[in-house]
Structures are given as structure tokens and as C-alpha cells.
Design a protein around this motif. Structure first.
Motif, PDB file in Angstrom:
ATOM      1  N   TYR A  77       6.312 -10.040  -2.495  1.00  0.00           N
ATOM      2  CA  TYR A  77       5.405  -9.309  -1.796  1.00  0.00           C
ATOM      3  C   TYR A  77       4.321 -10.260  -0.859  1.00  0.00           C
ATOM      4  O   TYR A  77       4.406  -9.928   0.343  1.00  0.00           O
ATOM      5  CB  TYR A  77       4.291  -8.647  -2.686  1.00  0.00           C
ATOM      6  CG  TYR A  77       3.208  -7.936  -1.834  1.00  0.00           C
ATOM      7  CD1 TYR A  77       3.610  -6.734  -1.600  1.00  0.00           C
ATOM      8  CD2 TYR A  77       2.025  -8.361  -1.667  1.00  0.00           C
ATOM      9  CE1 TYR A  77       2.724  -5.796  -0.739  1.00  0.00           C
ATOM     10  CE2 TYR A  77       1.262  -7.762  -1.004  1.00  0.00           C
ATOM     11  CZ  TYR A  77       1.434  -6.374  -0.455  1.00  0.00           C
ATOM     12  OH  TYR A  77       0.441  -5.640   0.115  1.00  0.00           O
ATOM     13  N   HIS A 104       3.193  -3.038   4.585  1.00  0.00           N
ATOM     14  CA  HIS A 104       2.860  -3.232   3.189  1.00  0.00           C
ATOM     15  C   HIS A 104       3.765  -2.548   2.354  1.00  0.00           C
ATOM     16  O   HIS A 104       4.423  -3.082   1.316  1.00  0.00           O
ATOM     17  CB  HIS A 104       1.463  -2.485   3.143  1.00  0.00           C
ATOM     18  CG  HIS A 104       1.294  -2.192   1.797  1.00  0.00           C
ATOM     19  ND1 HIS A 104       0.951  -3.133   0.765  1.00  0.00           N
ATOM     20  CD2 HIS A 104       1.256  -0.960   1.123  1.00  0.00           C
ATOM     21  CE1 HIS A 104       0.701  -2.490  -0.389  1.00  0.00           C
ATOM     22  NE2 HIS A 104       0.747  -1.131  -0.087  1.00  0.00           N
ATOM     23  N   TRP A 143      -3.633  -6.211  -0.021  1.00  0.00           N
ATOM     24  CA  TRP A 143      -3.449  -4.771  -0.037  1.00  0.00           C
ATOM     25  C   TRP A 143      -4.432  -4.190   0.891  1.00  0.00           C
ATOM     26  O   TRP A 143      -5.403  -4.396   0.924  1.00  0.00           O
ATOM     27  CB  TRP A 143      -3.761  -4.594  -1.512  1.00  0.00           C
ATOM     28  CG  TRP A 143      -3.094  -3.325  -1.934  1.00  0.00           C
ATOM     29  CD1 TRP A 143      -3.669  -1.835  -2.002  1.00  0.00           C
ATOM     30  CD2 TRP A 143      -1.779  -3.047  -2.687  1.00  0.00           C
ATOM     31  NE1 TRP A 143      -2.960  -1.261  -2.554  1.00  0.00           N
ATOM     32  CE2 TRP A 143      -1.762  -1.697  -2.817  1.00  0.00           C
ATOM     33  CE3 TRP A 143      -0.874  -4.125  -2.802  1.00  0.00           C
ATOM     34  CZ2 TRP A 143      -0.521  -1.182  -3.773  1.00  0.00           C
ATOM     35  CZ3 TRP A 143       0.326  -3.541  -3.706  1.00  0.00           C
ATOM     36  CH2 TRP A 143       0.371  -2.163  -3.925  1.00  0.00           C
ATOM     37  N   PRO A 192      -2.718   2.386   1.630  1.00  0.00           N
ATOM     38  CA  PRO A 192      -1.396   1.545   1.319  1.00  0.00           C
ATOM     39  C   PRO A 192      -0.089   2.758   1.793  1.00  0.00           C
ATOM     40  O   PRO A 192       0.706   2.113   2.080  1.00  0.00           O
ATOM     41  CB  PRO A 192      -1.313   1.575  -0.275  1.00  0.00           C
ATOM     42  CG  PRO A 192      -2.086   2.376  -0.742  1.00  0.00           C
ATOM     43  CD  PRO A 192      -3.385   2.626   0.031  1.00  0.00           C
TER      44      PRO A 192
END
Length: 245
Positions: free
Chosen positions: A140, A148, A217, A221
Motif C-alpha cells: 500500500y 487510494h 489514509w 476513502p
């Protein structure tokens, strides 16, 4: 796996590759059908799931096939470094591009595997659920995309492949014909190991990477959806990019 009435405690290289790649293709297909993930991104997710299915065996220093896998991992790391340098605002000469990619390949191909083999015990914490999350977090953080959701898809692909390895090892520890369980059962799908120091170190790394993921984050999201690949044709489409393939 059962051979001539005896139990083999773990799946072999081909079994792990086959199982992880099957799940990767299924994952990519599901992402395309249910979430609209472009096939190009889906193909990379399937590849990462396959690679993830071999990551637990990085602690082994005796597998011939593993040497080829660490070479593949080195190539992927070198490409990622090259891409990262390309996206950097600093203009870097081609020669530094080249040497950065070569050094990354050598470090991953030879250094990473040998270091892990010395520091870890086969089927220790490297074969655990926390380690699967660690590799997912690394994916990630390191995947070169602004989206994202796309980074989440790739991270989940690696975790899926990693867990497929653990599940297959546990499955191969059970002899259904002889109705018995090999002593290796329970050593793959686990959260802790016999080594307290290895367990603490694993969770410390997971906590650090988890904190880093939280920093990346976004507040919303699910905003923006999945991106579509964009291709530029210099000299042909000067007015802008061409969407899709």
C-alpha cells in the motif's frame, strides 16, 4: 500433500504458485465485475497475488526455485525504484537511474533473502497472519499510484496470495486418508511463534507500518472511484491524453 502414505508438511513450489495465481485471477475478475477495476490493474493484482503466495518462503535458504522468485522480486523492486525516480521532481541523470535499479535488484535478489534466512526460522513468524499484513502495508505504501483505492486493491492482492500459502501449508499438514494431523499443523496460520523476540519484532514492524498507512489514509476513502489508465502519444495527441486502451 500425501505421498505413499506419508504426510508432507507443506505445499511445494508449483502448488503455491498455482493456488496463488488461481486466487489472483479470481480476485482480478471479481474486482472487474463488481467494482469496475480496469483489466490492466486487475492483471497486476493477479501478478502480485502470485508473488504474495511465495513471500512466506523468503525465510528458506535451501529452495532452488526460491532463487528464481527472489530474482523476480528484485526485478519488480528495481522497476518500482526506477518509476519512483521518474516521478521525482528532481531531474536525475540516466546513469543514476541505471545504477539505482541495478543496486536495488542486487540488494533484493541476494541481500534480502540471505538476511531473512539468517534472521528468521523457517515457518516462524514469517509464516504468520501479522506478516501477511506487513507485506500488505508495504504494498500500500510503496505502490506507485495516487489512487487510494488502487493501492488498497494491490495491497489486498498481496495479502490474499500470502494467506493462500499459509492455508495450503496447513491443508498439506492434514492426512485425510490416514485421519491424522502432522506435527507441523498450526505452524502457518498463526499470530505468534515460540520466539517471543520474533513475535515482538513482528508486531513492532506492523505497528510502525500501520501508523504509516494511517498517515496516507484519506478522509473519504471511497471518493473518486477507480482510475482508468491514461496513455499519452507524443506528437499524435498533443491536445491531451487518450483514456483507456
Amino acid at each position: 500433500m500425501i505421498k505413499e502414505g506419508r504426510v508432507v508438511a507443506m505445499g511445494n513450489f508449483r502448488q503455491h504458485v498455482g493456488f496463488a495465481s488461481f486466487l489472483g485471477v479470481l480476485y482480478a475478475w471479481g474486482g472487474g465485475v463488481m467494482m469496475g477495476v480496469h483489466w490492466m490493474y486487475g492483471s497486476v493484482a493477479a501478478l502480485l497475488a502470485t508473488v504474495g503466495g511465495l513471500l512466506p518462503d523468503l525465510d528458506s535458504d535451501s529452495s532452488v526455485q526460491l532463487r528464481g522468485f527472489s530474482g523476480l522480486l528484485g526485478i519488480l523492486a528495481a522497476v518500482a525504484v526506477w518509476q519512483d525516480i521518474d516521478n521525482s521532481p528532481v531531474v536525475v541523470p540516466f546513469e543514476l537511474h541505471l545504477w539505482s535499479a541495478i543496486m536495488t535488484y542486487v540488494l533484493v535478489r541476494h541481500g534480502l533473502r540471505r538476511t531473512l534466512a539468517r534472521l528468521t526460522v523457517h515457518r516462524g513468524m514469517s509464516h504468520s497472519i501479522p506478516t501477511a499484513l506487513i507485506w500488505g502495508a508495504v504494498t500500500y505504501i510503496g505502490y506507485p499510484a495516487e489512487s487510494h483505492l488502487l493501492r488498497v486493491v494491490m495491497a489486498c492482492a498481496v495479502i490474499l496470495g500470502f494467506l493462500s500459502h499459509l492455508v495450503l501449508d496447513e491443508w498439506c499438514s492434514v492426512d485425510l486418508v490416514g485421519r491424522r494431523v502432522n506435527k507441523a499443523f498450526g505452524t502457518a496460520l498463526k499470530f505468534t511463534s515460540k520466539s517471543m523476540s520474533a513475535t515482538i519484532a513482528t508486531y513492532a514492524i506492523l505497528a510502525m507500518l500501520g501508523w504509516w498507512v494511517v498517515r496516507f489514509w484519506p478522509a473519504d476513502p471511497f471518493s473518486g472511484g477507480f482510475p482508468q489508465p491514461v496513455i499519452y502519444w507524443p506528437g499524435v495527441h498533443e491536445s491531451g491524453p487518450v483514456d483507456g486502451w
